[in-house]
Scaffold this active site. Structure first.
Site, short mmCIF file in Angstrom:
data_model
loop_
_atom_site.label_atom_id
_atom_site.label_comp_id
_atom_site.label_asym_id
_atom_site.label_seq_id
_atom_site.Cartn_x
_atom_site.Cartn_y
_atom_site.Cartn_z
N ASP A 13 61.79 20.25 33.28
CA ASP A 13 62.70 19.24 34.18
C ASP A 13 62.30 17.74 33.83
OD1 ASP A 13 64.13 21.01 35.68
OD2 ASP A 13 62.67 21.17 37.27
N LYS A 16 65.22 16.75 29.46
CA LYS A 16 65.56 17.37 28.08
C LYS A 16 67.04 17.34 27.92
CE LYS A 16 63.31 20.98 28.53
NZ LYS A 16 62.36 20.86 29.88
N LYS A 18 69.56 15.30 28.73
CA LYS A 18 70.13 14.07 28.31
C LYS A 18 69.89 13.51 26.89
CE LYS A 18 69.92 9.07 28.83
NZ LYS A 18 69.87 7.86 29.62
N GLY A 40 67.51 24.25 33.69
CA GLY A 40 68.93 23.72 34.27
C GLY A 40 68.82 22.03 33.62
N HIS A 41 70.05 22.05 32.96
CA HIS A 41 69.95 20.57 32.30
C HIS A 41 71.16 20.02 32.79
CE1 HIS A 41 67.98 22.41 28.30
NE2 HIS A 41 67.24 22.08 29.12
N THR A 129 62.16 30.80 39.90
CA THR A 129 63.84 30.55 40.10
C THR A 129 64.34 31.50 40.39
OG1 THR A 129 64.36 31.00 37.78
CG2 THR A 129 63.57 28.67 38.37
N GLN A 224 62.23 24.40 30.05
CA GLN A 224 61.19 24.47 30.64
C GLN A 224 59.96 23.42 29.74
OE1 GLN A 224 62.09 28.16 29.98
NE2 GLN A 224 63.42 27.63 31.81
N THR A 300 68.28 23.80 39.01
CA THR A 300 68.93 25.54 39.35
C THR A 300 68.84 25.76 40.54
OG1 THR A 300 67.96 25.89 36.92
CG2 THR A 300 68.25 27.96 38.54
N ARG A 303 65.79 23.06 44.77
CA ARG A 303 64.51 22.59 45.48
C ARG A 303 63.73 21.44 45.32
NH1 ARG A 303 60.64 27.37 43.21
NH2 ARG A 303 61.83 26.86 41.32
N LYS A 331 63.36 8.28 32.32
CA LYS A 331 63.47 7.82 33.71
C LYS A 331 62.38 6.74 34.10
CE LYS A 331 65.46 11.22 36.85
NZ LYS A 331 65.34 12.00 37.88
N ASP A 333 63.03 3.74 34.89
CA ASP A 333 63.71 2.78 36.02
C ASP A 333 63.29 3.31 37.28
OD1 ASP A 333 65.25 5.21 35.15
OD2 ASP A 333 66.72 4.50 36.69
N SER A 413 64.41 6.26 28.58
CA SER A 413 65.62 6.40 29.04
C SER A 413 65.60 5.34 30.42
CB SER A 413 65.80 7.76 29.82
OG SER A 413 67.04 7.84 30.59
P1 IMP Z 1 61.00 31.64 36.11
O1 IMP Z 1 60.87 31.14 35.31
O2 IMP Z 1 62.04 31.75 37.19
O3 IMP Z 1 60.26 33.11 36.13
O4 IMP Z 1 59.74 30.72 37.36
C1 IMP Z 1 58.25 30.61 36.96
C2 IMP Z 1 57.75 29.11 37.27
O5 IMP Z 1 58.52 28.23 36.15
C3 IMP Z 1 58.31 28.59 38.59
O6 IMP Z 1 57.24 27.70 38.93
C4 IMP Z 1 59.51 27.99 38.34
O7 IMP Z 1 59.77 26.89 38.96
C5 IMP Z 1 59.23 27.36 36.86
N1 IMP Z 1 60.61 27.08 36.05
C6 IMP Z 1 61.10 27.99 35.41
N2 IMP Z 1 62.25 27.25 34.86
C7 IMP Z 1 62.11 25.98 35.04
C8 IMP Z 1 62.81 24.77 34.79
O8 IMP Z 1 63.80 24.91 33.96
N3 IMP Z 1 62.16 23.58 35.04
C9 IMP Z 1 61.44 23.53 35.88
N4 IMP Z 1 60.43 24.60 36.22
C10 IMP Z 1 61.09 25.78 35.84
#
Ligand code: IMP
Length: 430
Positions: A13, A16, A18, A40-41, A129, A224, A300, A303, A331, A333, A413
């Protein structure tokens, strides 16, 4: 033209989406090489906020080829939903420009169930997730996985589902004391995606090699971040794939030598979602303020994200692990209103100082961040487009981050919009 990879240097997070959205303008092809719908972009394009979990963000640019590479785990339900939404918004005008590797593995309903069961009934909660990522990669490694190409072959798919469910149902029913799956229902449910998948499935490896031969510009879209990498992250609080630049090759089928530049993405502070150590986390009101200003809620899962000061120890290591050639600092700013800004320059564990992250997860939890304090700039830089227009203290902050991380900053950014960006060097052309 260069081929460029984009990698997160923290816990995901980093923003990426942007950067990929900006860089994809200079690319001919955008390829995702790992992860799945856990990504989650969030991108603001044409005044519309679009959140993509599976499909490469480059899809928002016209006339680009987008590829879901073999290293990705794909949930057909998410794919269908994203395609429908994107088409509704006027994207994916040409179906021939979106390719899915037949070698990508499919996330099955039992993967999602096992992910949830492990989290709720297992001993170690990872804070996943819940998208079935871990169990899908487990099956890939244990050679039980179902690939897109298998799903397209009725006979193979039926056999594989039956074989898998013998084991999965046993675990779900006997160990987790939950309800299992009926093979016939699973086969029926997934058969509805065959038509859609057939439209996009291709030998993406041959396609990408052809692009390479024709000197097309390729953008590798990481998901990730480095510290969620299965090998180099804060294990076991990681995702189940290699998130680092080394996997750009395995997950796409292009050779490592084809990647010319690596853009490392980092926020001007640090954040993570889910469980696991986070040395510079601000648990009090400062962290709350950062979360509020930065709108730090998972794209995604929704949370709340944990927030804290910039950690130069982890970013410096990530720069080396990924072979970063330039940073994109996101970020900036968000720090506008902080009078003093801390940067972690070392960890103290017991009485000793460390300049590298520890290997032992227990040591990670014991790390006391050692801060260097800088003066804030106390004015809004939101939307600034030129480096010269940044306040002196913001420039000092950037310079110090370059010194501490050992990488130069190429992109800054200053807001969520495409235009709120300072480009010092374009990795595709510099
Ligand atoms: P999983 O990838 O759903 O198995 O989650 C494993 C860990 O990676 C957890 O702590 C998630 O919150 C974190 N995680 C997975 N994908 C992302 C992402 O795109 N952004 C931030 N954390 C992620």
């Amino acid at each position: 033209m260069a081929n460029v990879g984009v990698i997160g240097l923290q816990w995901g997070d980093e923003g990426k989406g942007k950067v990929i959205d900006y860089l994809s303008d200079f690319a001919d092809v955008i390829v995702r090489f790992q992860g799945g719908p856990n990504a989650g972009h969030t991108i603001v394009a044409n005044g519309q906020k679009v959140i993509l979990h599976l499909i490469p963000s480059g899809i928002l640019r016209e006339n680009k080829y987008c590829v879901i590479g073999n290293g990705v785990v794909l949930d057909p339900a998410v794919l269908e939903q994203e395609i429908t939404e994107l088409k509704k918004l006027g994207f994916i005008k040409d179906d021939k420009k979106f390719l899915i590797s037949g070698l990508a593995h499919v996330i099955m309903p039992y993967h999602k169930k096992l992910d949830a069961l492990k989290e709720s009934k297992g001993t170690k909660k990872i804070g996943t997730t819940g998208r079935g990522i871990g169990p899908a990669y487990e099956d890939k490694s244990s050679r039980l996985g179902i690939r897109v190409i298998d799903l397209l072959d009725r006979k193979v798919f039926t056999e594989k589902v039956k074989q898998n469910l013998e084991i999965k149902n046993y675990v779900i029913k006997k160990y987790y004391k939950d309800e299992g799956f009926k093979p016939r229902q699973v086969i029926k449910d997934y058969s509805q995606y065959v038509k859609l998948l057939r439209k996009y499935t291709a030998d993406s490896v041959s396609f990408l090699h052809k692009c390479l031969d024709r000197k097309k510009a390729i953008l590798f879209e990481g998901a990730q971040g480095t510290y969620l990498d299965i090998d180099h992250g804060t294990y076991p609080y990681v995702t189940s794939s290699n998130t680092m630049s080394g996997n750009m090759s395995c997950g796409s089928g292009l050779p490592p030598t084809s990647i010319d530049r690596i853009v490392g993405i980092t926020k001007a502070y640090t954040m993570r979602v889910g469980e696991g150590p986070f040395p510079t986390e601000l648990a009090g009101p400062e962290g709350e303020l950062m979360r509020k200003i930065g709108d730090e809620f998972g794209a995604t899962t929704g949370r709340p994200r944990r927030c804290g000061w910039f950690d130069a120890v982890i970013v410096k290591r990530a720069v080396k692990l990924n072979g970063v050639t330039g940073l994109a600092l996101m970020k900036l700013d968000v720090l506008d209103t902080f009078e003093k800004i801390n940067v972690c320059v070392a960890y103290k564990i017991g009485k000793r100082l460390y300049s590298q992250p520890p290997m032992d997860i227990q040591d990670y939890y014991r790390c006391e961040p050692q801060y260097e304090q800088l003066d804030g700039w106390n004015r809004s830089i939101r939307g600034v487009k030129k480096y010269e227009d940044l306040p002196e203290n913001a420039k000092k902050y950037l310079k110090r981050l370059e010194e501490l991380t050992g990488a130069r900053i190429d992109i800054i950014s200053t807001g969520p919009e495409r235009e709120s960006t300072i480009i010092l060097r374009n990795p595709f052309s510099s």
